[in-house]
Motif scaffolding. Structure first.
Motif, PDB file in Angstrom:
ATOM      1  N   GLN A 305       0.833  -1.213   0.000  1.00 30.79           N
ATOM      2  CA  GLN A 305       0.000   0.000   0.000  1.00 30.79           C
ATOM      3  C   GLN A 305       0.867   1.263   0.000  1.00 30.79           C
ATOM      4  O   GLN A 305       0.607   2.220  -0.733  1.00 30.79           O
ATOM      5  CB  GLN A 305      -0.922  -0.015   1.224  1.00 30.79           C
ATOM      6  CG  GLN A 305      -1.975  -1.133   1.175  1.00 30.79           C
ATOM      7  CD  GLN A 305      -2.798  -1.200   2.446  1.00 30.79           C
ATOM      8  OE1 GLN A 305      -2.614  -0.384   3.341  1.00 30.79           O
ATOM      9  NE2 GLN A 305      -3.691  -2.168   2.524  1.00 30.79           N
ATOM     10  N   HIS A 308       2.378   1.827  -3.440  1.00 30.85           N
ATOM     11  CA  HIS A 308       1.398   2.387  -4.389  1.00 30.85           C
ATOM     12  C   HIS A 308       1.240   3.890  -4.173  1.00 30.85           C
ATOM     13  O   HIS A 308       1.235   4.685  -5.128  1.00 30.85           O
ATOM     14  CB  HIS A 308       0.054   1.669  -4.206  1.00 30.85           C
ATOM     15  CG  HIS A 308      -1.027   2.189  -5.102  1.00 30.85           C
ATOM     16  ND1 HIS A 308      -1.026   1.982  -6.468  1.00 30.85           N
ATOM     17  CD2 HIS A 308      -2.134   2.934  -4.824  1.00 30.85           C
ATOM     18  CE1 HIS A 308      -2.093   2.579  -6.994  1.00 30.85           C
ATOM     19  NE2 HIS A 308      -2.788   3.145  -6.012  1.00 30.85           N
ATOM     20  N   THR A 309       1.119   4.309  -2.909  1.00 36.38           N
ATOM     21  CA  THR A 309       0.967   5.735  -2.603  1.00 36.38           C
ATOM     22  C   THR A 309       2.221   6.516  -3.000  1.00 36.38           C
ATOM     23  O   THR A 309       2.143   7.609  -3.576  1.00 36.38           O
ATOM     24  CB  THR A 309       0.685   5.923  -1.105  1.00 36.38           C
ATOM     25  OG1 THR A 309      -0.488   5.178  -0.755  1.00 36.38           O
ATOM     26  CG2 THR A 309       0.478   7.391  -0.769  1.00 36.38           C
ATOM     27  N   ARG A 311       4.405   5.779  -5.322  1.00 40.10           N
ATOM     28  CA  ARG A 311       4.475   5.886  -6.785  1.00 40.10           C
ATOM     29  C   ARG A 311       3.557   7.019  -7.290  1.00 40.10           C
ATOM     30  O   ARG A 311       3.935   7.802  -8.168  1.00 40.10           O
ATOM     31  CB  ARG A 311       4.076   4.561  -7.427  1.00 40.10           C
ATOM     32  CG  ARG A 311       4.303   4.525  -8.945  1.00 40.10           C
ATOM     33  CD  ARG A 311       3.731   3.239  -9.530  1.00 40.10           C
ATOM     34  NE  ARG A 311       4.358   2.060  -8.981  1.00 40.10           N
ATOM     35  CZ  ARG A 311       5.479   1.542  -9.454  1.00 40.10           C
ATOM     36  NH1 ARG A 311       6.088   2.119 -10.468  1.00 40.10           N
ATOM     37  NH2 ARG A 311       5.986   0.451  -8.905  1.00 40.10           N
ATOM     38  N   GLN A 312       2.338   7.104  -6.717  1.00 37.13           N
ATOM     39  CA  GLN A 312       1.410   8.156  -7.129  1.00 37.13           C
ATOM     40  C   GLN A 312       1.974   9.546  -6.809  1.00 37.13           C
ATOM     41  O   GLN A 312       1.899  10.475  -7.631  1.00 37.13           O
ATOM     42  CB  GLN A 312       0.064   7.968  -6.436  1.00 37.13           C
ATOM     43  CG  GLN A 312      -0.742   6.786  -6.964  1.00 37.13           C
ATOM     44  CD  GLN A 312      -2.087   6.673  -6.287  1.00 37.13           C
ATOM     45  OE1 GLN A 312      -2.219   6.985  -5.090  1.00 37.13           O
ATOM     46  NE2 GLN A 312      -3.095   6.231  -7.023  1.00 37.13           N
TER      47      GLN A 312
END
Length: 323
Positions: A305, A308-309, A311-312
């Motif tokens: 998780q 993912h954050t 990378r964003q």
């Protein structure tokens, strides 16, 4: 001009002969050879390919250059056309004159071994698509692809180099050379391998030098594994501690977690890079308790998780990375 089996004999300018890549680095003492050539002439011509690349006679060529010869008698051997034939001719020339050093022999052994592997691959492909080995026929049973196990290739490659050590010794020298060239290893370990190669080149015994370097690398891997175990134990302790705390009756705003520096992040994940290659997952599946496995799963899910954050956020701020 006279002809011999597989050869044409002629005179050629010394400057036109191309030495190219050869495994011998040390020509040794040429004084005696120079005196012999100056007194008796060149008793055995230098061998070259039709395009002027040297096959046999590197020391003789160096000697006539020292003597200032403009032309030299050569044999042009048209049968030598591929790299493996060149290597075999080179080692024949070395066997008749000055033996290769252990490091030169290992370089030649490494290249011959690679060429044997490539040759085996070509023969396997040829047999796979031969007319006797087609879909719907029993050719596959009657004509199996050539078998070239790695151990057999090592024996064969070492045997092609007269006077060279056993393949196990050459492999140890290759291990030291690979260690010296591995940019992922600490500088002190790479230097230890380079020092060991220099000792071997000076006549040192290969096995003790190899053992010392191998022990240093094994110790490095053990330290890294110990550090990973310590990180896992800390994560498990945090999960256990969190499980002991009673849930509050009313929701409370959680306290902000401690923030570490970016350097700590880089060091932590640098140590965890490719950790899965260092463990046997079958062994972990058998020996981890449910609690240990669940703690690992929770850590991985949280990591996914966060990744993912992260990378964003990086994709939204390209101008900051450019700075």
């Amino acid at each position: 001009m006279s002809a011999a089996v597989g050869y044409i004999e002629l005179d050629r300018t010394v400057e036109s002969i191309q030495v190219g890549h050869r495994h011998r680095k040390d020509m040794g003492d040429l004084d005696e050879l120079i005196a012999s050539i100056e007194r008796d002439g060149l008793l055995q011509p230098i061998t070259i390919t039709p395009d002027g690349v040297l096959v046999c006679g590197a020391r003789r060529l160096a000697a006539v250059r020292r003597l200032g010869w403009r032309t030299v008698n050569v044999w042009v051997r048209s049968a030598i056309s591929d790299r493996l034939a060149h290597l075999l001719a080179e080692q024949d020339d070395n066997a008749l004159h000055k033996a290769l050093s252990p490091l030169e022999a290992e370089a030649l052994y490494r290249e011959i071994k690679q060429l044997l592997a490539e040759d085996a691959s070509r023969r396997q492909a040829a047999s796979r698509f031969s007319t006797d080995n087609q879909p719907g026929s029993d050719g596959g049973a009657n004509l199996a692809p050539p078998s070239d196990p790695v151990g057999k290739r090592r024996d064969q490659a070492a045997a092609m180099i007269p006077g060279a050590p056993k393949h196990s010794t050459l492999d140890k020298i290759g291990y030291l050379r690979d260690t010296a060239d591995d940019v992922e290893l600490p500088d002190e370990l790479r230097q230890q391998a380079r020092d060991g190669l220099a000792q071997i080149d000076a006549g040192g015994a290969v096995h003790p030098i190899y053992q010392n370097v191998r022990s240093s690398i094994d110790a490095l891997h053990a330290d890294r594994a110990s550090h990973l175990h310590a990180l896992a134990d800390e994560a498990l302790a945090r999960v256990k501690e969190a499980a002991k705390k009673p849930k509050p009756s009313t929701p409370k705003r959680p306290a902000a977690p401690a923030r570490y520096a970016v350097r700590a992040f880089v060091m932590t994940w640098g140590e965890l890079f490719a950790w899965w290659d260092r463990y046997d997952l079958d062994t972990l599946a058998r020996e981890l308790t449910d609690e240990q496995a669940n703690a690992f799963y929770a850590t991985v899910e949280g990591t996914a998780q966060a990744a993912h954050t992260l990378r964003q956020l990086r994709d939204q701020q390209p101008q900051l990375r450019a700075l």
